[in-house]
Design a protein around this motif. Structure first.
Motif, mmCIF file in Angstrom:
data_model
loop_
_atom_site.group_PDB
_atom_site.id
_atom_site.type_symbol
_atom_site.label_atom_id
_atom_site.label_comp_id
_atom_site.label_asym_id
_atom_site.label_seq_id
_atom_site.Cartn_x
_atom_site.Cartn_y
_atom_site.Cartn_z
ATOM 1 N N GLU A 264 -8.060 80.406 -12.716
ATOM 2 C CA GLU A 264 -8.432 79.707 -13.957
ATOM 3 C C GLU A 264 -9.817 80.133 -14.433
ATOM 4 N N GLN A 265 -10.743 80.285 -13.505
ATOM 5 C CA GLN A 265 -12.084 80.728 -13.885
ATOM 6 C C GLN A 265 -12.032 82.084 -14.583
ATOM 7 N N CYS A 266 -11.283 83.021 -14.003
ATOM 8 C CA CYS A 266 -11.171 84.356 -14.604
ATOM 9 C C CYS A 266 -10.532 84.292 -15.981
ATOM 10 N N ARG B 145 -23.967 59.614 -21.700
ATOM 11 C CA ARG B 145 -24.118 60.335 -22.962
ATOM 12 C C ARG B 145 -25.511 60.124 -23.564
ATOM 13 N N GLU B 146 -26.213 59.108 -23.101
ATOM 14 C CA GLU B 146 -27.555 58.821 -23.604
ATOM 15 C C GLU B 146 -28.643 59.471 -22.748
ATOM 16 N N CYS B 147 -28.226 60.263 -21.758
ATOM 17 C CA CYS B 147 -29.183 60.864 -20.832
ATOM 18 C C CYS B 147 -29.540 62.293 -21.250
ATOM 19 N N PHE B 148 -30.813 62.603 -21.242
ATOM 20 C CA PHE B 148 -31.244 63.973 -21.503
ATOM 21 C C PHE B 148 -30.760 64.881 -20.375
ATOM 22 N N HIS B 149 -30.357 66.083 -20.740
ATOM 23 C CA HIS B 149 -29.868 67.022 -19.735
ATOM 24 C C HIS B 149 -30.110 68.448 -20.212
ATOM 25 N N GLY B 150 -30.119 69.382 -19.286
ATOM 26 C CA GLY B 150 -30.354 70.772 -19.636
ATOM 27 C C GLY B 150 -30.160 71.682 -18.443
ATOM 28 N N VAL B 151 -30.280 72.970 -18.685
ATOM 29 C CA VAL B 151 -30.111 73.996 -17.652
ATOM 30 C C VAL B 151 -31.367 74.873 -17.647
ATOM 31 N N PRO B 152 -32.272 74.665 -16.685
ATOM 32 C CA PRO B 152 -33.518 75.443 -16.682
ATOM 33 C C PRO B 152 -33.392 76.826 -16.065
ATOM 34 N N ARG B 153 -32.266 77.080 -15.361
ATOM 35 C CA ARG B 153 -32.206 78.363 -14.646
ATOM 36 C C ARG B 153 -30.777 78.725 -14.270
ATOM 37 N N ILE B 154 -30.480 80.040 -14.344
ATOM 38 C CA ILE B 154 -29.278 80.572 -13.707
ATOM 39 C C ILE B 154 -29.725 81.629 -12.703
ATOM 40 N N PHE B 155 -28.898 81.845 -11.678
ATOM 41 C CA PHE B 155 -29.216 82.793 -10.608
ATOM 42 C C PHE B 155 -28.362 84.048 -10.774
ATOM 43 N N THR B 156 -29.013 85.191 -10.944
ATOM 44 C CA THR B 156 -28.278 86.442 -11.189
ATOM 45 C C THR B 156 -28.690 87.535 -10.208
ATOM 46 N N ASP B 157 -29.249 87.126 -9.061
ATOM 47 C CA ASP B 157 -29.848 88.108 -8.165
ATOM 48 C C ASP B 157 -28.907 88.652 -7.088
ATOM 49 N N GLY B 158 -27.641 88.256 -7.105
ATOM 50 C CA GLY B 158 -26.716 88.778 -6.108
ATOM 51 C C GLY B 158 -26.748 88.003 -4.815
ATOM 52 N N GLU B 159 -27.906 87.496 -4.450
ATOM 53 C CA GLU B 159 -28.025 86.711 -3.219
ATOM 54 C C GLU B 159 -27.685 85.252 -3.452
ATOM 55 N N ASN B 160 -28.035 84.743 -4.635
ATOM 56 C CA ASN B 160 -27.852 83.322 -4.931
ATOM 57 C C ASN B 160 -26.856 83.033 -6.046
ATOM 58 N N ASP B 161 -26.280 84.073 -6.670
ATOM 59 C CA ASP B 161 -25.399 83.812 -7.809
ATOM 60 C C ASP B 161 -24.053 83.223 -7.395
ATOM 61 N N GLU B 162 -23.604 83.506 -6.163
ATOM 62 C CA GLU B 162 -22.378 82.939 -5.579
ATOM 63 C C GLU B 162 -21.131 83.210 -6.433
ATOM 64 N N ILE B 163 -20.930 84.483 -6.770
ATOM 65 C CA ILE B 163 -19.750 84.858 -7.558
ATOM 66 C C ILE B 163 -18.904 85.910 -6.821
ATOM 67 N N VAL B 164 -18.983 85.925 -5.505
ATOM 68 C CA VAL B 164 -18.250 86.931 -4.720
ATOM 69 C C VAL B 164 -16.757 86.862 -4.985
ATOM 70 N N THR B 165 -16.198 85.650 -5.003
ATOM 71 C CA THR B 165 -14.753 85.520 -5.220
ATOM 72 C C THR B 165 -14.364 85.982 -6.620
ATOM 73 N N LEU B 166 -15.207 85.710 -7.603
ATOM 74 C CA LEU B 166 -14.931 86.190 -8.958
ATOM 75 C C LEU B 166 -14.960 87.710 -9.015
ATOM 76 N N ARG C 231 -14.442 89.793 -6.652
ATOM 77 C CA ARG C 231 -13.277 90.327 -5.941
ATOM 78 C C ARG C 231 -12.029 90.252 -6.821
ATOM 79 N N GLN C 232 -11.848 89.136 -7.515
ATOM 80 C CA GLN C 232 -10.669 88.959 -8.353
ATOM 81 C C GLN C 232 -10.660 89.941 -9.516
ATOM 82 N N PHE C 233 -11.792 90.087 -10.199
ATOM 83 C CA PHE C 233 -11.852 91.023 -11.324
ATOM 84 C C PHE C 233 -11.677 92.466 -10.847
ATOM 85 N N SER C 234 -12.167 92.780 -9.668
ATOM 86 C CA SER C 234 -11.986 94.123 -9.115
ATOM 87 C C SER C 234 -10.515 94.395 -8.835
ATOM 88 N N GLN C 235 -9.832 93.393 -8.285
ATOM 89 C CA GLN C 235 -8.401 93.547 -8.010
ATOM 90 C C GLN C 235 -7.606 93.724 -9.295
#
Length: 359
Positions: free
Chosen positions: A101-103, A309-330, A332-336
């Motif tokens: 589903e993610q893919c 819904r009345e709470c402030f929220h946001g995303v201050p950071r994404i991890f793209t360094d290979g060590e912390n991004d945690e997308i190994v399964t993704l 692998r799937q796209f490679s297959q």
């Protein structure tokens, strides 16, 4: 204390609690490579206070005590759902989406969702752009169409762009630098949002029903209805009417905000995370309220309804360094699937699809 003689207040104390948290987790780089061509090294950040729902889920399955304030929801859903005692209406469903589903939704977010009449952040300057992802993979260039007397007479039309059309890369080189142009790959990397269903007008901060639009795809509607169940009032069904897709690249962040333009806040926003891991900040009803930080991984789903819904929220950071991004399964799937163009994009990106009932 530094600055006390002049009576000034330290800069950090002037910030709200939410802003201080954003600064704490935001991506900063070491100064070591500032003047070097070497890859810049991110500054270390203390992640010890970030809630990790992966670990919480493991503790839940092993009947281990959960962190204070985290409560498993008894709602008959097909997988564990967690809530926070001090944030009523907030629900976290770790690993709600399968890798397949993610893919699927990553591909749709890149190929289908930015297609006209859906609007993107590029519309204001370039008009509607067809097949941006395909054009980027074919190394095409979007060129300003100066009219019939211009040297710029593109042979490849962008199917409705007024004033801008696609060139093959080699054709642009032959014509020189007489026209304004931008590569499709650059535009793809600068894609920040697209809107599905009822179109949100960012300048007026409301939904403009007069704008052309297509309904949200039925498969996404059905998925959103199912995912929304834990947060829905008893006996009611979620009605997906609009969605905003956010695209994050390295160093990108989404500042603290409220999603307050929908009519009925008892209905949740269904937020799906795809791609690289991120930090999510969930604050209170005021920016001065200290926010709760938590990891968002690909496949996680967050629901925000009622008081949340009345709470402030946001995303201050994404991890793209290979060590912390945690997308190994993704990966692998796209490679297959031999889908290397999508794989290349998602290695350094995060996509968030948030679906709303507007009325």
């Amino acid at each position: 204390m530094y600055g006390s003689e002049s009576g000034s207040v330290p800069e950090d104390l002037e910030r709200t609690a939410f802003r201080r948290a954003e600064k704490k987790y935001k991506l900063y780089y070491e100064d070591t490579y500032k003047s070097s061509k070497k890859k810049r090294k991110p500054k270390p950040v203390d992640l010890s206070e970030v809630l990790d729902f992966n670990s919480i889920l493991e503790s839940y399955y092993q009947n281990v005590e959960l962190p204070h304030g985290v409560v498993p929801l008894r709602c008959g859903f097909d997988r564990p759902v967690f809530s926070l005692e001090n944030r009523p209406g907030f629900y976290f469903i770790p690993g709600a989406l399968s890798v397949k589903e993610q893919c699927q939704w990553i591909k749709e977010s890149l190929t289908s969702f930015p297609q006209p009449p859906n609007r993107t952040n590029h519309n204001a300057f370039y008009g509607p752009i067809n097949d941006l992802f395909i054009a980027a993979n074919e190394r095409k260039v979007l060129v300003a169409d100066g009219g019939s007397n211009s040297e710029c007479d593109p042979s490849v039309s962008n199917g409705g762009v007024h004033g801008w059309k696609f060139f093959e890369e080699h054709e642009v080189s032959l014509k020189g630098s007489t026209c304004k142009s931008v590569s499709a790959s650059v535009l793809l990397r600068k894609l920040r949002w697209s809107t599905l269903g009822l179109q949100f007008d960012w300048s007026k901060r409301n939904y403009d029903v007069s704008l052309p639009h297509k309904k949200i795809p039925d498969t996404l509607c059905q998925l959103a209805k199912r995912l929304a169940t834990p947060a829905m009032p008893l006996g009611e069904e979620f009605q997906p009417e609009g969605a905003i897709v956010n695209y994050f690249g390295p160093g990108d962040m989404l500042g603290g905000h409220l999603d307050d333009m929908e009519a009925d806040w008892s209905k949740p926003i269904v937020s799906m995370s795809l791609g690289c891991k991120a930090i999510f900040l969930l604050g209170g009803k005021h920016r001065e309220d200290p926010p709760i930080a938590m990891f968002l991984r690909s496949g996680d789903v967050v629901l925000m309804a009622g008081e949340a819904r009345e709470c402030f929220h946001g995303v201050p950071r994404i991890f793209t360094d290979g060590e912390n991004d945690e997308i190994v399964t993704l990966q692998r799937q796209f490679s297959q699937e031999d889908d290397f163009s999508v794989l290349e994009y998602i290695r350094s990106s995060r996509i968030n699809i948030n679906i709303r009932q507007v009325y």
